[in-house]
Design a protein around this motif. Sequence first.
Motif, PDB file in Angstrom:
ATOM      1  N   ASP A 128      24.939  12.351   0.800  1.00 56.50           N
ATOM      2  CA  ASP A 128      25.380  13.703   1.145  1.00 56.50           C
ATOM      3  C   ASP A 128      24.935  14.161   2.529  1.00 56.50           C
ATOM      4  N   LEU A 129      24.107  13.352   3.219  1.00 59.97           N
ATOM      5  CA  LEU A 129      23.635  13.715   4.554  1.00 59.97           C
ATOM      6  C   LEU A 129      24.082  12.723   5.632  1.00 59.97           C
ATOM      7  N   GLU A 130      24.903  11.750   5.257  1.00 51.27           N
ATOM      8  CA  GLU A 130      25.327  10.735   6.229  1.00 51.27           C
ATOM      9  C   GLU A 130      26.005  11.340   7.457  1.00 51.27           C
ATOM     10  N   GLN A 131      26.705  12.449   7.264  1.00 55.64           N
ATOM     11  CA  GLN A 131      27.462  13.062   8.352  1.00 55.64           C
ATOM     12  C   GLN A 131      26.794  14.335   8.877  1.00 55.64           C
ATOM     13  N   MET A 132      25.491  14.463   8.661  1.00 53.47           N
ATOM     14  CA  MET A 132      24.771  15.632   9.144  1.00 53.47           C
ATOM     15  C   MET A 132      24.724  15.635  10.674  1.00 53.47           C
ATOM     16  N   SER A 133      24.374  16.783  11.250  1.00 55.16           N
ATOM     17  CA  SER A 133      24.253  16.876  12.699  1.00 55.16           C
ATOM     18  C   SER A 133      23.066  16.044  13.166  1.00 55.16           C
ATOM     19  N   PRO A 134      23.196  15.340  14.289  1.00 56.03           N
ATOM     20  CA  PRO A 134      22.079  14.535  14.786  1.00 56.03           C
ATOM     21  C   PRO A 134      20.896  15.393  15.224  1.00 56.03           C
ATOM     22  N   SER A 135      19.709  14.803  15.188  1.00 57.79           N
ATOM     23  CA  SER A 135      18.494  15.530  15.592  1.00 57.79           C
ATOM     24  C   SER A 135      17.452  14.536  16.077  1.00 57.79           C
ATOM     25  N   PHE A 136      16.409  15.056  16.731  1.00 60.27           N
ATOM     26  CA  PHE A 136      15.335  14.209  17.237  1.00 60.27           C
ATOM     27  C   PHE A 136      14.000  14.922  17.059  1.00 60.27           C
ATOM     28  N   THR A 137      12.992  14.181  16.612  1.00 58.35           N
ATOM     29  CA  THR A 137      11.641  14.728  16.454  1.00 58.35           C
ATOM     30  C   THR A 137      10.627  13.737  17.020  1.00 58.35           C
ATOM     31  N   HIS A 138       9.711  14.233  17.834  1.00 54.89           N
ATOM     32  CA  HIS A 138       8.609  13.418  18.361  1.00 54.89           C
ATOM     33  C   HIS A 138       7.316  13.928  17.729  1.00 54.89           C
ATOM     34  N   VAL A 139       6.557  13.038  17.104  1.00 53.34           N
ATOM     35  CA  VAL A 139       5.327  13.413  16.413  1.00 53.34           C
ATOM     36  C   VAL A 139       4.148  12.740  17.106  1.00 53.34           C
ATOM     37  N   GLY A 140       3.173  13.531  17.530  1.00 52.37           N
ATOM     38  CA  GLY A 140       1.991  13.005  18.216  1.00 52.37           C
ATOM     39  C   GLY A 140       1.060  12.284  17.267  1.00 52.37           C
ATOM     40  N   GLU A 141       0.244  11.389  17.810  1.00 54.03           N
ATOM     41  CA  GLU A 141      -0.678  10.603  16.992  1.00 54.03           C
ATOM     42  C   GLU A 141      -1.631  11.496  16.202  1.00 54.03           C
ATOM     43  N   ASP A 142      -2.065  12.603  16.807  1.00 49.51           N
ATOM     44  CA  ASP A 142      -3.027  13.481  16.133  1.00 49.51           C
ATOM     45  C   ASP A 142      -2.400  14.296  15.004  1.00 49.51           C
ATOM     46  N   GLU A 143      -1.072  14.270  14.884  1.00 49.03           N
ATOM     47  CA  GLU A 143      -0.384  14.991  13.809  1.00 49.03           C
ATOM     48  C   GLU A 143      -0.192  14.140  12.556  1.00 49.03           C
ATOM     49  N   ILE A 144      -0.409  12.838  12.671  1.00 53.36           N
ATOM     50  CA  ILE A 144      -0.170  11.927  11.555  1.00 53.36           C
ATOM     51  C   ILE A 144      -1.390  11.898  10.640  1.00 53.36           C
ATOM     52  N   PRO A 145      -1.216  12.130   9.333  1.00 51.39           N
ATOM     53  CA  PRO A 145      -2.364  12.105   8.420  1.00 51.39           C
ATOM     54  C   PRO A 145      -3.110  10.773   8.485  1.00 51.39           C
ATOM     55  N   ALA A 146      -4.421  10.854   8.683  1.00 51.33           N
ATOM     56  CA  ALA A 146      -5.258   9.651   8.779  1.00 51.33           C
ATOM     57  C   ALA A 146      -6.547   9.901   8.011  1.00 51.33           C
ATOM     58  N   TRP A 147      -7.002   8.879   7.274  1.00 48.52           N
ATOM     59  CA  TRP A 147      -8.229   9.018   6.505  1.00 48.52           C
ATOM     60  C   TRP A 147      -8.810   7.633   6.226  1.00 48.52           C
ATOM     61  N   GLU A 148     -10.057   7.606   5.777  1.00 52.53           N
ATOM     62  CA  GLU A 148     -10.717   6.345   5.438  1.00 52.53           C
ATOM     63  C   GLU A 148     -11.149   6.386   3.983  1.00 52.53           C
ATOM     64  N   GLU A 149     -10.949   5.262   3.313  1.00 50.11           N
ATOM     65  CA  GLU A 149     -11.292   5.192   1.894  1.00 50.11           C
ATOM     66  C   GLU A 149     -11.670   3.755   1.549  1.00 50.11           C
ATOM     67  N   ASN A 150     -12.840   3.568   0.964  1.00 53.17           N
ATOM     68  CA  ASN A 150     -13.315   2.241   0.543  1.00 53.17           C
ATOM     69  C   ASN A 150     -13.220   1.202   1.654  1.00 53.17           C
ATOM     70  N   GLY A 151     -13.590   1.607   2.872  1.00 47.08           N
ATOM     71  CA  GLY A 151     -13.616   0.672   3.983  1.00 47.08           C
ATOM     72  C   GLY A 151     -12.264   0.384   4.616  1.00 47.08           C
ATOM     73  N   ILE A 152     -11.229   1.105   4.211  1.00 51.28           N
ATOM     74  CA  ILE A 152      -9.879   0.926   4.759  1.00 51.28           C
ATOM     75  C   ILE A 152      -9.484   2.195   5.516  1.00 51.28           C
ATOM     76  N   ALA A 153      -8.970   2.029   6.740  1.00 50.11           N
ATOM     77  CA  ALA A 153      -8.443   3.156   7.508  1.00 50.11           C
ATOM     78  C   ALA A 153      -6.948   3.279   7.222  1.00 50.11           C
ATOM     79  N   PHE A 154      -6.552   4.452   6.728  1.00 46.77           N
ATOM     80  CA  PHE A 154      -5.160   4.702   6.343  1.00 46.77           C
ATOM     81  C   PHE A 154      -4.490   5.632   7.351  1.00 46.77           C
ATOM     82  N   LYS A 155      -3.188   5.425   7.561  1.00 44.57           N
ATOM     83  CA  LYS A 155      -2.338   6.402   8.243  1.00 44.57           C
ATOM     84  C   LYS A 155      -1.038   6.514   7.462  1.00 44.57           C
TER      85      LYS A 155
END
Length: 295
Positions: A128-155
């Motif tokens: 139902d969204l195949e023909q939607m209007s085009p768009s663009f988004t740029h997301v900075g590195e500091d906006e991406i959820p990041a955390w550490e758990e049991n010795g693993i760094a997640f993003k």
Amino acid sequence: MSNIKLIIEERPSNIGNFMVGRLLPFREKRMVGPFCFIDHMGPAKLSDHENLDVAPHPHIGLSTLTYLFEGSIMHRDSLGTEVEIQPGQVNWMTAGSGIVHSERTPEYLRHSDKNLHGLQIWVALPNDLEQMSPSFTHVGEDEIPAWEENGIAFKLIAGEAFGRKSPVPVYSPLYYLELKSTTAQTVNIGSDLFGESALYILEGSISSEGHTYEPKHILIANDSKLCSFEMAENTTIYIFGGEPFPEERFIFWNFVASSKALIEDAKTRWIAQTFPKIEGETDFVPLPQLHTVKK
């Protein structure tokens, strides 16, 4: 019973003056959830006279996700966007009914030695969204959820998982995760995943059910809920997937659609050059002479 359904090895593919490793689509597995295309760019060392120059080309029916590990790409599109993407950032371009973009080495790097390494991903849009209007988004590195758990760094680069949500504006239930280990660790995250799921090994190795898997492979899971494995030290992996669509998707060149009619229309528009233009760009990539629309 093994939870690994299929192992896909990276295959070399030429995108002009640059070789990439193609991971999806694969003849036995066209999509994983809504993910329909993944290219591994590099790692490449480019000299002072070598540059990335992907001329203006069109897309329909998908969102593109560019995620770099090294280097820089200047993105320009027919919406008037002009933005440089650097490591750790996300460029998310939604084509919808049609968009044109180019990808080039930024001007300030064109006469110096440089590296380029990253992933380019296509995510198909729901019907139902195949023909939607085009768009663009740029997301900075500091906006991406990041955390550490049991010795693993997640993003959480895109989508939702582990009770977190990425700011990348996705259009169907999905997840795209980065996991990094510095020491050997056991990972058991199946209860937080859903739909179809796959794991890409960028560096290091993982072990599962007595087998060890090396870089440049995608492992497709039988059941995302059983996602358990061991990461070796200094390993980086990407886990991606989500809910698959009820309808199949067709792919021709840069066009993705649930109907061949939409692809034929896009082909006709590109040949006639009636897609929107990128300001300041005069060259373009001609429609390739491909004879079949791939499922």
